[in-house]
Design a protein around this motif. Sequence first.
Motif, short mmCIF file in Angstrom:
data_model
loop_
_atom_site.label_atom_id
_atom_site.label_comp_id
_atom_site.label_asym_id
_atom_site.label_seq_id
_atom_site.Cartn_x
_atom_site.Cartn_y
_atom_site.Cartn_z
N LYS A 434 12.79 59.64 64.54
CA LYS A 434 12.58 58.61 63.53
C LYS A 434 11.80 57.42 64.09
O LYS A 434 11.00 56.80 63.38
N VAL A 435 12.02 57.12 65.38
CA VAL A 435 11.24 56.05 66.03
C VAL A 435 9.76 56.43 66.05
O VAL A 435 8.88 55.63 65.69
N PHE A 436 9.49 57.67 66.44
CA PHE A 436 8.10 58.13 66.49
C PHE A 436 7.47 58.09 65.09
O PHE A 436 6.31 57.68 64.93
N LEU A 437 8.22 58.51 64.08
CA LEU A 437 7.68 58.51 62.71
C LEU A 437 7.34 57.09 62.25
O LEU A 437 6.31 56.87 61.59
N ARG A 438 8.19 56.14 62.58
CA ARG A 438 7.91 54.75 62.19
C ARG A 438 6.64 54.24 62.88
O ARG A 438 5.83 53.53 62.27
N LEU A 439 6.45 54.60 64.13
CA LEU A 439 5.25 54.17 64.86
C LEU A 439 4.00 54.88 64.34
O LEU A 439 2.91 54.28 64.30
N ILE A 440 4.15 56.15 63.92
CA ILE A 440 3.02 56.87 63.33
C ILE A 440 2.64 56.23 62.00
O ILE A 440 1.45 55.99 61.72
N ASP A 441 3.65 55.92 61.18
CA ASP A 441 3.37 55.27 59.88
C ASP A 441 2.70 53.92 60.07
O ASP A 441 1.88 53.51 59.24
N GLY A 442 3.04 53.24 61.16
CA GLY A 442 2.42 51.93 61.43
C GLY A 442 1.13 52.03 62.20
O GLY A 442 0.58 51.02 62.64
N LYS A 443 0.63 53.26 62.36
CA LYS A 443 -0.63 53.51 63.06
C LYS A 443 -0.62 52.93 64.48
O LYS A 443 -1.60 52.34 64.94
N GLN A 444 0.52 53.10 65.15
CA GLN A 444 0.63 52.67 66.54
C GLN A 444 0.46 53.86 67.50
O GLN A 444 -0.08 53.71 68.59
N ILE A 445 0.93 55.03 67.07
CA ILE A 445 0.81 56.23 67.90
C ILE A 445 0.38 57.39 67.01
O ILE A 445 0.39 57.31 65.78
N GLU A 446 0.05 58.49 67.66
CA GLU A 446 -0.26 59.73 66.94
C GLU A 446 0.21 60.90 67.80
O GLU A 446 0.35 60.79 69.02
N ARG A 447 0.47 62.00 67.13
CA ARG A 447 0.90 63.19 67.85
C ARG A 447 -0.31 63.83 68.53
O ARG A 447 -1.41 63.89 67.96
N ILE A 448 -0.12 64.30 69.75
CA ILE A 448 -1.22 64.94 70.47
C ILE A 448 -1.46 66.32 69.86
O ILE A 448 -0.54 67.14 69.77
N PRO A 449 -2.68 66.58 69.40
CA PRO A 449 -2.98 67.86 68.74
C PRO A 449 -2.68 69.06 69.65
O PRO A 449 -2.86 69.00 70.87
N GLY A 450 -2.25 70.15 69.00
CA GLY A 450 -2.05 71.41 69.72
C GLY A 450 -0.79 71.49 70.53
O GLY A 450 -0.55 72.48 71.22
N ARG A 451 0.05 70.46 70.50
CA ARG A 451 1.30 70.46 71.28
C ARG A 451 2.46 70.66 70.30
O ARG A 451 2.71 69.82 69.44
N GLN A 452 3.17 71.74 70.44
CA GLN A 452 4.25 72.08 69.51
C GLN A 452 5.57 72.25 70.27
O GLN A 452 5.60 72.46 71.48
N GLY A 453 6.67 72.18 69.50
CA GLY A 453 8.00 72.44 70.07
C GLY A 453 8.33 71.51 71.21
O GLY A 453 8.11 70.30 71.13
N SER A 454 8.86 72.07 72.29
CA SER A 454 9.29 71.25 73.43
C SER A 454 8.10 70.59 74.15
O SER A 454 8.29 69.65 74.92
N ALA A 455 6.89 71.07 73.87
CA ALA A 455 5.71 70.49 74.51
C ALA A 455 5.14 69.30 73.72
O ALA A 455 4.19 68.66 74.16
N SER A 456 5.73 69.01 72.57
CA SER A 456 5.24 67.92 71.72
C SER A 456 5.24 66.60 72.48
O SER A 456 6.15 66.30 73.24
N ALA A 457 4.17 65.82 72.25
CA ALA A 457 4.05 64.51 72.90
C ALA A 457 3.19 63.61 72.03
O ALA A 457 2.53 64.06 71.08
N TYR A 458 3.19 62.32 72.36
CA TYR A 458 2.50 61.32 71.53
C TYR A 458 1.68 60.40 72.43
O TYR A 458 1.99 60.21 73.60
N ARG A 459 0.63 59.86 71.82
CA ARG A 459 -0.25 58.95 72.54
C ARG A 459 -0.56 57.76 71.63
O ARG A 459 -0.21 57.76 70.45
N LYS A 460 -1.19 56.75 72.19
CA LYS A 460 -1.59 55.62 71.36
C LYS A 460 -2.53 56.10 70.25
O LYS A 460 -3.31 57.03 70.44
N TRP A 461 -2.47 55.44 69.11
CA TRP A 461 -3.29 55.82 67.95
C TRP A 461 -4.77 55.60 68.27
O TRP A 461 -5.17 54.57 68.81
N THR A 462 -5.56 56.62 67.98
CA THR A 462 -7.00 56.54 68.27
C THR A 462 -7.84 56.35 67.02
O THR A 462 -9.07 56.32 67.08
N GLY A 463 -7.16 56.30 65.87
CA GLY A 463 -7.88 56.16 64.61
C GLY A 463 -8.11 57.46 63.91
O GLY A 463 -8.79 57.52 62.87
#
Length: 470
Positions: A434-463
Amino acid sequence: MSIRVVNIPTSEAAKVLSVEEGHFSDVKATEIAPSSLTKTLAAFANADGGEIYIGIAEISGSDGNRKREWRGFQTQEDANGHIQIFETLFPLGGEHRYEFIESDGYYGKVLHVEIDKSIAIKKASNGKIYKRRGAQNIPVNSDDDIKLLERTKGITSFESETVRYPVSELLESSPTSRFMNHQIHTNTPEAWFKKQMLIHGDLPTVAAVLLFADEPQIALPKRSGIKVYRYRTSDLEGTRKNLAFDPITIEGALYDQIFSAVDQVVTIVEETKVASKDGLSEIQYPREAIHEIITNAVIHRDYSIPDDIHIRIFDNRVEVESPGRLPAHITPENILDERFSRNAVIVRLINKFPDAPNKDVGEGLNTAFDAMKSLKLKSPEILERPNSVLVNIRHERLASPEEICMEYLETHDEINNRTLRGLTGIGSENAVKKVFLRLIDGKQIERIPGRQGSASAYRKWTGGTEETTA
């Protein structure tokens, strides 16, 4: 004296009508006899307090089911009989508050009464003692139950009971020798013990054995030790499979127990590693907080309950659970401001030892809270359970999880769920999602493409417009 009348909106009146009768709440019709009402008033006062709404009737509907109706008092004077009962049960004016509530479209004034947990035992007008349990007022009849309630209230204390333990061994023990060498006195140990009323006849008291016996656990088994556990998990409960080693048992006189337990906990905690923005680092809890909370557990626990103090060390917190509920009028809400000693003799005499563990009497928990705040960690959490008190010391920073996440990404390319849980002390994967979702909604971070399941990770929002599921 005029009683306050509060007009509430119909939405709030509906909530009153749907109040669930339970351990902390009850509803009564205006027809209840004041003498019958005292059973509920006394039961709440003898337990944990509660509130009553007088003016809510239960009637049978056309479908045969019971339903509630707002049927308050027509005038304030109509409630005089009930109000006089309050003054009889609480003659000093404390431990209770009341007001009338009314609402447009509803008949009459409902008398709303709040009852505090009382210091003394309260009796109903029939002379009997009641205690609230769930939605029932349970009579307290047996001598043992009354004695237990007296101890809960702090009227009597188990520390004053006598124990079959040789007085001669007590007088010649190592704790007694250390203690007497530190005192300014002209009496022999035996004379001093008798003067302090630590010996009755030929038997020592519980307090005397706990403070001065080399091994109090011989005379008081299963009610005078400390167990220390280390669980390699952040889960709500520890299990045998994530127990790092067999529980450590700490025994001896209370003074020695306190310092041994603090040293043991600090050593284990310092070996625990958690994620930080610089990688894995040691957990930092202020030693003062651990010391004060363990001291508080040892000197204020209920020694009549046959159980040890349990200290559980998790990856993200330390739990200290001591037997017995909070005494007298003390609650988790007022514990930092109010003072009451269940074991007054233990508290007084352990303070006379060299380098007393309770050096600042009455300030222990306040010191613990201040120490946590100084490291920018959240304050300890105090929970009262049915037969114990649990103090939860969390390795959780005062900063919000969102702030901690963005701070980490200032020096790292990515972050995942596990890392953020380690940084924040949050034990739930879903809570971190839920923390990650709030940051995604606020355009602070984004999910790194191609990373699924336990490999999922996030980075700063690039636009970009990447997927936003956490």
